[in-house]
Design an enzyme around this catalytic site. Structure first.
Site, PDB file in Angstrom:
ATOM      1  N   GLU A 134      -8.884  -2.552 -26.972  1.00 50.70           N
ATOM      2  CA  GLU A 134      -9.364  -2.799 -25.906  1.00 50.70           C
ATOM      3  C   GLU A 134      -8.865  -4.601 -25.136  1.00 50.70           C
ATOM      4  O   GLU A 134      -9.262  -5.047 -26.150  1.00 50.70           O
ATOM      5  CB  GLU A 134     -10.877  -2.395 -25.915  1.00 50.70           C
ATOM      6  CG  GLU A 134     -11.167  -0.827 -25.813  1.00 50.70           C
ATOM      7  CD  GLU A 134     -12.449  -0.490 -25.562  1.00 50.70           C
ATOM      8  OE1 GLU A 134     -13.562  -1.057 -25.414  1.00 50.70           O
ATOM      9  OE2 GLU A 134     -13.026   0.288 -25.203  1.00 50.70           O
ATOM     10  N   CYS A 186      -8.404 -11.394 -22.733  1.00 44.93           N
ATOM     11  CA  CYS A 186      -9.644 -12.050 -23.684  1.00 44.93           C
ATOM     12  C   CYS A 186      -8.656 -10.499 -24.948  1.00 44.93           C
ATOM     13  O   CYS A 186      -8.556  -9.115 -24.103  1.00 44.93           O
ATOM     14  CB  CYS A 186     -10.732 -11.010 -23.485  1.00 44.93           C
ATOM     15  SG  CYS A 186     -11.923 -10.506 -24.894  1.00 44.93           S
ATOM     16  N   CYS A 200     -12.223  -2.820 -36.839  1.00 40.23           N
ATOM     17  CA  CYS A 200     -12.582  -4.035 -37.460  1.00 40.23           C
ATOM     18  C   CYS A 200     -13.014  -4.026 -38.943  1.00 40.23           C
ATOM     19  O   CYS A 200     -14.288  -3.176 -38.663  1.00 40.23           O
ATOM     20  CB  CYS A 200     -13.067  -5.156 -36.950  1.00 40.23           C
ATOM     21  SG  CYS A 200     -13.243  -6.646 -37.217  1.00 40.23           S
ATOM     22  N   CYS A 225     -19.684  -7.353 -39.421  1.00 35.12           N
ATOM     23  CA  CYS A 225     -21.384  -8.095 -38.605  1.00 35.12           C
ATOM     24  C   CYS A 225     -21.921  -6.999 -37.796  1.00 35.12           C
ATOM     25  O   CYS A 225     -21.192  -5.779 -37.229  1.00 35.12           O
ATOM     26  CB  CYS A 225     -20.274  -8.929 -37.917  1.00 35.12           C
ATOM     27  SG  CYS A 225     -19.380 -10.041 -38.034  1.00 35.12           S
ATOM     28  N   CYS A 280     -22.327  -5.839 -33.743  1.00 34.40           N
ATOM     29  CA  CYS A 280     -20.726  -5.852 -33.614  1.00 34.40           C
ATOM     30  C   CYS A 280     -20.673  -5.065 -33.822  1.00 34.40           C
ATOM     31  O   CYS A 280     -20.406  -3.889 -34.251  1.00 34.40           O
ATOM     32  CB  CYS A 280     -20.032  -7.119 -33.614  1.00 34.40           C
ATOM     33  SG  CYS A 280     -18.155  -6.518 -33.028  1.00 34.40           S
ATOM     34  N   GLY A 318     -11.512  -6.878 -33.663  1.00 35.92           N
ATOM     35  CA  GLY A 318     -11.212  -7.281 -34.786  1.00 35.92           C
ATOM     36  C   GLY A 318     -10.654  -9.035 -35.197  1.00 35.92           C
ATOM     37  O   GLY A 318     -11.610  -9.243 -34.173  1.00 35.92           O
ATOM     38  N   GLU A 319     -10.381  -9.437 -36.336  1.00 34.20           N
ATOM     39  CA  GLU A 319     -10.258 -10.543 -36.956  1.00 34.20           C
ATOM     40  C   GLU A 319      -9.083 -11.151 -36.995  1.00 34.20           C
ATOM     41  O   GLU A 319      -8.409 -10.878 -38.034  1.00 34.20           O
ATOM     42  CB  GLU A 319     -11.491 -10.377 -38.249  1.00 34.20           C
ATOM     43  CG  GLU A 319     -10.742 -11.416 -38.362  1.00 34.20           C
ATOM     44  CD  GLU A 319     -11.295 -13.168 -38.395  1.00 34.20           C
ATOM     45  OE1 GLU A 319     -12.496 -12.694 -38.228  1.00 34.20           O
ATOM     46  OE2 GLU A 319     -10.729 -14.012 -38.917  1.00 34.20           O
ATOM     47  N   SER A 334     -11.087 -16.904 -32.435  1.00 35.70           N
ATOM     48  CA  SER A 334     -12.258 -17.001 -32.981  1.00 35.70           C
ATOM     49  C   SER A 334     -12.044 -15.866 -33.853  1.00 35.70           C
ATOM     50  O   SER A 334     -11.441 -15.411 -34.792  1.00 35.70           O
ATOM     51  CB  SER A 334     -13.184 -16.522 -31.469  1.00 35.70           C
ATOM     52  OG  SER A 334     -14.224 -16.078 -32.047  1.00 35.70           O
ATOM     53  N   SER A 393     -17.792 -17.989 -35.111  1.00 34.28           N
ATOM     54  CA  SER A 393     -19.258 -16.914 -35.380  1.00 34.28           C
ATOM     55  C   SER A 393     -19.859 -17.569 -36.355  1.00 34.28           C
ATOM     56  O   SER A 393     -19.742 -16.757 -37.047  1.00 34.28           O
ATOM     57  CB  SER A 393     -18.535 -15.726 -35.282  1.00 34.28           C
ATOM     58  OG  SER A 393     -17.461 -15.640 -33.643  1.00 34.28           O
ATOM     59  N   LEU A 394     -20.307 -18.527 -36.027  1.00 30.90           N
ATOM     60  CA  LEU A 394     -21.637 -19.040 -37.050  1.00 30.90           C
ATOM     61  C   LEU A 394     -23.052 -17.688 -36.511  1.00 30.90           C
ATOM     62  O   LEU A 394     -23.073 -17.627 -38.307  1.00 30.90           O
ATOM     63  CB  LEU A 394     -21.896 -20.528 -36.355  1.00 30.90           C
ATOM     64  CG  LEU A 394     -22.841 -20.951 -37.633  1.00 30.90           C
ATOM     65  CD1 LEU A 394     -22.346 -20.818 -38.613  1.00 30.90           C
ATOM     66  CD2 LEU A 394     -23.107 -22.575 -36.736  1.00 30.90           C
ATOM     67  N   HIS A 395     -23.621 -17.960 -36.127  1.00 31.42           N
ATOM     68  CA  HIS A 395     -24.631 -17.088 -36.429  1.00 31.42           C
ATOM     69  C   HIS A 395     -26.201 -17.369 -36.347  1.00 31.42           C
ATOM     70  O   HIS A 395     -27.199 -16.742 -36.317  1.00 31.42           O
ATOM     71  CB  HIS A 395     -23.977 -15.664 -35.722  1.00 31.42           C
ATOM     72  CG  HIS A 395     -22.866 -15.020 -34.529  1.00 31.42           C
ATOM     73  ND1 HIS A 395     -23.084 -15.613 -33.699  1.00 31.42           N
ATOM     74  CD2 HIS A 395     -21.869 -14.332 -34.857  1.00 31.42           C
ATOM     75  CE1 HIS A 395     -22.139 -15.054 -33.216  1.00 31.42           C
ATOM     76  NE2 HIS A 395     -21.215 -14.123 -33.742  1.00 31.42           N
ATOM     77  N   ASN A 436     -25.168  -9.519 -25.918  1.00 31.03           N
ATOM     78  CA  ASN A 436     -25.086  -7.918 -25.540  1.00 31.03           C
ATOM     79  C   ASN A 436     -25.300  -6.795 -25.748  1.00 31.03           C
ATOM     80  O   ASN A 436     -25.023  -6.755 -27.354  1.00 31.03           O
ATOM     81  CB  ASN A 436     -23.347  -8.034 -25.189  1.00 31.03           C
ATOM     82  CG  ASN A 436     -22.911  -9.466 -23.993  1.00 31.03           C
ATOM     83  OD1 ASN A 436     -23.569  -9.502 -23.141  1.00 31.03           O
ATOM     84  ND2 ASN A 436     -21.973  -9.986 -25.138  1.00 31.03           N
ATOM     85  N   CYS A 484     -18.721  -9.691 -24.726  1.00 35.66           N
ATOM     86  CA  CYS A 484     -18.337  -9.753 -26.517  1.00 35.66           C
ATOM     87  C   CYS A 484     -19.088  -8.515 -27.082  1.00 35.66           C
ATOM     88  O   CYS A 484     -20.383  -8.694 -26.989  1.00 35.66           O
ATOM     89  CB  CYS A 484     -18.755 -11.140 -26.571  1.00 35.66           C
ATOM     90  SG  CYS A 484     -18.332 -12.657 -25.885  1.00 35.66           S
TER      91      CYS A 484
HETATM   92  N1  SAH Z   1     -13.839 -11.516 -35.275  1.00 36.24           N
HETATM   93  C1  SAH Z   1     -14.078 -12.373 -34.008  1.00 36.24           C
HETATM   94  C2  SAH Z   1     -13.408 -11.970 -33.163  1.00 36.24           C
HETATM   95  C3  SAH Z   1     -14.201 -10.903 -32.595  1.00 36.24           C
HETATM   96  S1  SAH Z   1     -14.984 -11.112 -31.022  1.00 36.24           S
HETATM   97  C4  SAH Z   1     -15.008 -12.879 -34.662  1.00 36.24           C
HETATM   98  O1  SAH Z   1     -16.053 -13.030 -35.346  1.00 36.24           O
HETATM   99  O2  SAH Z   1     -15.613 -14.512 -34.593  1.00 36.24           O
HETATM  100  C5  SAH Z   1     -15.875 -12.638 -30.223  1.00 36.24           C
HETATM  101  C6  SAH Z   1     -17.161 -13.059 -30.495  1.00 36.24           C
HETATM  102  O3  SAH Z   1     -18.289 -12.151 -30.081  1.00 36.24           O
HETATM  103  C7  SAH Z   1     -18.138 -13.358 -31.897  1.00 36.24           C
HETATM  104  O4  SAH Z   1     -18.572 -14.592 -31.475  1.00 36.24           O
HETATM  105  C8  SAH Z   1     -18.787 -12.466 -32.534  1.00 36.24           C
HETATM  106  O5  SAH Z   1     -19.507 -12.674 -33.413  1.00 36.24           O
HETATM  107  C9  SAH Z   1     -19.117 -12.102 -31.375  1.00 36.24           C
HETATM  108  N2  SAH Z   1     -20.508 -10.714 -30.511  1.00 36.24           N
HETATM  109  C10 SAH Z   1     -19.543  -9.634 -31.771  1.00 36.24           C
HETATM  110  N3  SAH Z   1     -20.990  -8.819 -30.604  1.00 36.24           N
HETATM  111  C11 SAH Z   1     -21.791  -9.652 -30.220  1.00 36.24           C
HETATM  112  C12 SAH Z   1     -22.356  -9.018 -28.873  1.00 36.24           C
HETATM  113  N4  SAH Z   1     -22.992  -6.794 -29.241  1.00 36.24           N
HETATM  114  N5  SAH Z   1     -22.966  -9.140 -28.067  1.00 36.24           N
HETATM  115  C13 SAH Z   1     -22.156 -11.195 -27.553  1.00 36.24           C
HETATM  116  N6  SAH Z   1     -21.442 -11.435 -29.072  1.00 36.24           N
HETATM  117  C14 SAH Z   1     -20.985 -10.621 -29.767  1.00 36.24           C
END
Ligand code: SAH
Length: 409
Positions: free
Chosen positions: A159, A172, A179, A183, A186, A228-229, A260, A283-285, A359, A402
Site C-alpha cells: 500500500e 508515502c 513487516c 511493533c 501497528c 515495512g522497515e 523512518s 519511531s521512538l514511542h 490511529n 500511519c
Molecule cells: N518501519 C518504519 C516505518 C513504518 S510506519 C518505522 O517503524 O518507523 C511509520 C510510523 O507510523 C512509525 O513511526 C510507526 O511506529 C507509526 N505507526 C505505526 N502504527 C501506528 C498507528 N496505528 N498509529 C499511528 N502511528 C503508527
C-alpha cells in the site's frame, strides 16, 4: 467516528484551533503492553532480523521471469545508458528516454517522438516500463489523501498513500510487503514479513502516484513510512533513493526524502555515511527500555542508549536534525513522566519531535488518548522543547493513516 481529516504536520500553535471542534474523545482503558495480541518476536527472531538487515544486499529477483527485461524504475541513469548502448543505441538516447519517462511522465514509447521508429519498437524489449497493477484505489472524502493497494508481479500487495496538504504533496511508500518488526500497535506488524521490495517496486509506487493524481506540485516529498522497515531492506531502499534522487531521474532532493526506522542501529550508522542528506525519522514511542522493549521489540536488540547514540551520530554526520516520532497511546506512554523524559532526551539531541496521536487498528487493544490528554502532553513538552509538531495523520477514514496499512476492513 473519525474526526475530519485536517492538514498534516500542524504546528503546535495550530493545535488549539484544530482540537476545538474535534469529536468523540474516547474513554481510555489502559491496555497492558505486555498483554498485546501479537506475540513479540523472541530473541532468536530478533537476532535473525538484525543479521538479515546487516547482510541486506541486492539479492536476485525471483519474482521476475529470467528473460524479461529489467524494470526501468530500478535503474540509475548510467544503467539505462549501459543497456541502450549495449543494444547499439547512441549514448544521448538514454537522456531522451529518461526525460520522457521522468521529465514528461510518458511511459508509452510510441509517444517518444524524438526516437527513431525502430528504437520506439525496441525500447520495451530492453527495459520494462510497466507499473504494478492498481488493485484498489480509495480516495478520502475530502480528496486530500489517496490510498493505493498495488499488486506486484508475484501477487504480493503493498500500500502507498498520497497526501496533499498546505505544505505540498507527500508520497508515502512501502519498502517491504508486510513487516517483520512486530511493533505491537501497528497493523502492518500483525502481518509478518512477506518479502522485501525491489528498488523498482519502491520507485514504481512514486511514479504511480504522480501519474494517477493531477495535483500540481513542483517539489514533492517522499516518506518511507508505509509498510515495512526500510532499513531492514537497506540495499534496495538505498538504490530506490538514488534512482529518485538522480539528476536525470525524478530529481527528488535528498532533503525531501525521509526514511523512518524503528531503530535498526547499525543501518542508521551506515545511512549516516552514505553522503546523502536524507531526513531520518526514528519511531521512538517510549522513553524507557522497559516500555520500549514491549512496544517496539527491536529495542531488545538495540536499546535506547544505542539508539540515541546512533541518532546523534546521524545528526552530526549529515548536519540534519533527526525527527523523533512519538505515537500517543492512552494510558501507556502519555503521562507527565513520559513527557519529561522525552523532553530531556530531545534536549540532548539535535532533533524535532513529531507527536502522532495513535490511529486505532481493529483487533488491537490500543487506544488513542482523548483530545484533552493529547493537548496536555503537548503542553508539557512545548515549553521544554520548542520543535514539536503534532501530526494529525491524514487518511484516517480510509485506513491509510500511519500504521493502518494492511489493516483489514
Ligand atoms: N518501519 C518504519 C516505518 C513504518 S510506519 C518505522 O517503524 O518507523 C511509520 C510510523 O507510523 C512509525 O513511526 C510507526 O511506529 C507509526 N505507526 C505505526 N502504527 C501506528 C498507528 N496505528 N498509529 C499511528 N502511528 C503508527
Amino acid at each position: 467516528m473519525n474526526p475530519p481529516i485536517p492538514a498534516a504536520c500542524l504546528d503546535h500553535k495550530d493545535l488549539g484551533r484544530l482540537l476545538y471542534g474535534m469529536t468523540t474523545p474516547q474513554s481510555s482503558p489502559s491496555p497492558d503492553p505486555g498483554g498485546a495480541l501479537v506475540p513479540a518476536p523472541d530473541d532468536l527472531a530478533l537476532d535473525t532480523m538484525a543479521r538479515e538487515a546487516e547482510e541486506s544486499t541486492a539479492e536476485p529477483d525471483h519474482s521476475r521471469i529470467p528473460s524479461a527485461p529489467p524494470s526501468f524504475f530500478g535503474l540509475l541513469p548510467g544503467e539505462v545508458e549501459a543497456i541502450l548502448v549495449g543494444a547499439g543505441w547512441q549514448r544521448y538516447r538514454a537522456r531522451q528516454v529518461l526525460e520522457w519517462v521522468y521529465g514528461k511522465r510518458t511511459r508509452n514509447p510510441a509517444a517518444m517522438s524524438n526516437l527513431g521508429k525502430t528504437q520506439r519498437e525496441e525500447l520495451t524489449r530492453l527495459v520494462d516500463l510497466g507499473l504494478p497493477r492498481i488493485h484498489k484505489k480509495i480516495q478520502s472524502p475530502g480528496g486530500d489523501a489517496v490510498k493505493y493497494a498495488l499488486e506486484l508481479r508475484d501477487r504480493a500487495r503493498v500500500e502507498s498513500v498520497a497526501m496533499l496538504s498546505k505544505r505540498g504533496i507527500t508520497l508515502c511508500v512501502s519498502s517491504q510487503a508486510g513487516c517483520g518488526m512486530a511493533c505491537v500497535f501497528c497493523a502492518t506488524g500483525t502481518l509478518g514479513l512477506a518479502r522485501n521490495l525491489k528498488a523498482d517496486e519502491i520507485v514504481a509506487q512514486v511514479v504511480h502516484m504522480l501519474e494517477t493524481n493531477d495535483w500540481q506540485d513542483p517539489g514533492f516529498n517522499v516518506v518511507f513510512m508505509g509498510m515495512g522497515e526500510p532499513l531492514a531492506n537497506y540495499a534496495q531502499t538505498l538504490k530506490a533513493i538514488r534512482v529518485l534522487n538522480a539528476e536525470e531521474g525524478l530529481r527528488v532532493g535528498a532533503r525531501r526524502i525521509t526514511v523512518s526506522t524503528c531503530g535498526m542501529v547499525p543501518q542508521m550508522h551506515r545511512l549516516a555515511k552514505e553522503g546523502l542528506q536524507l531526513g531520518l525519522a526514528i519511531s521512538l514511542h517510549a522513553t524507557t527500555d522497559g516500555l520500549r522493549d514491549r512496544l517496539v521489540p527491536i529495542n531488545r536488540r538495540y536499546p535506547l542508549r544505542e539508539l540515541v547514540r546512533a541518532a546523534e551520530f546521524y545528526a552530526e554526520t549529515t548536519g540534519r536534525r533527526v525527527t523523533l516520532e512519538y505515537i500517543l497511546l492512552a494510558g501507556v506512554n502519555d503521562r507527565k513522566g513520559d513527557a519529561e523524559r522525552l523532553a530531556d532526551m530531545a534536549n540532548s539531541l539535535p532533533c524535532k519531535i513529531n507527536l502522532i496521536p495513535y490511529n486505532p487498528v481493529p483487533q488491537l487493544p490500543w487506544q488513542r488518548p482523548t483530545d484533552e490528554a493529547i493537548q496536555r502532553f503537548a503542553d508539557w513538552l512545548f515549553p521544554r522543547c520548542p520543535a514539536v509538531t503534532l501530526r494529525w495523520s491524514q487518511g484516517g477514514d480510509i485506513a491509510a493513516a500511519c500504521g493502518q496499512l494492511g489493516a483489514k476492513g
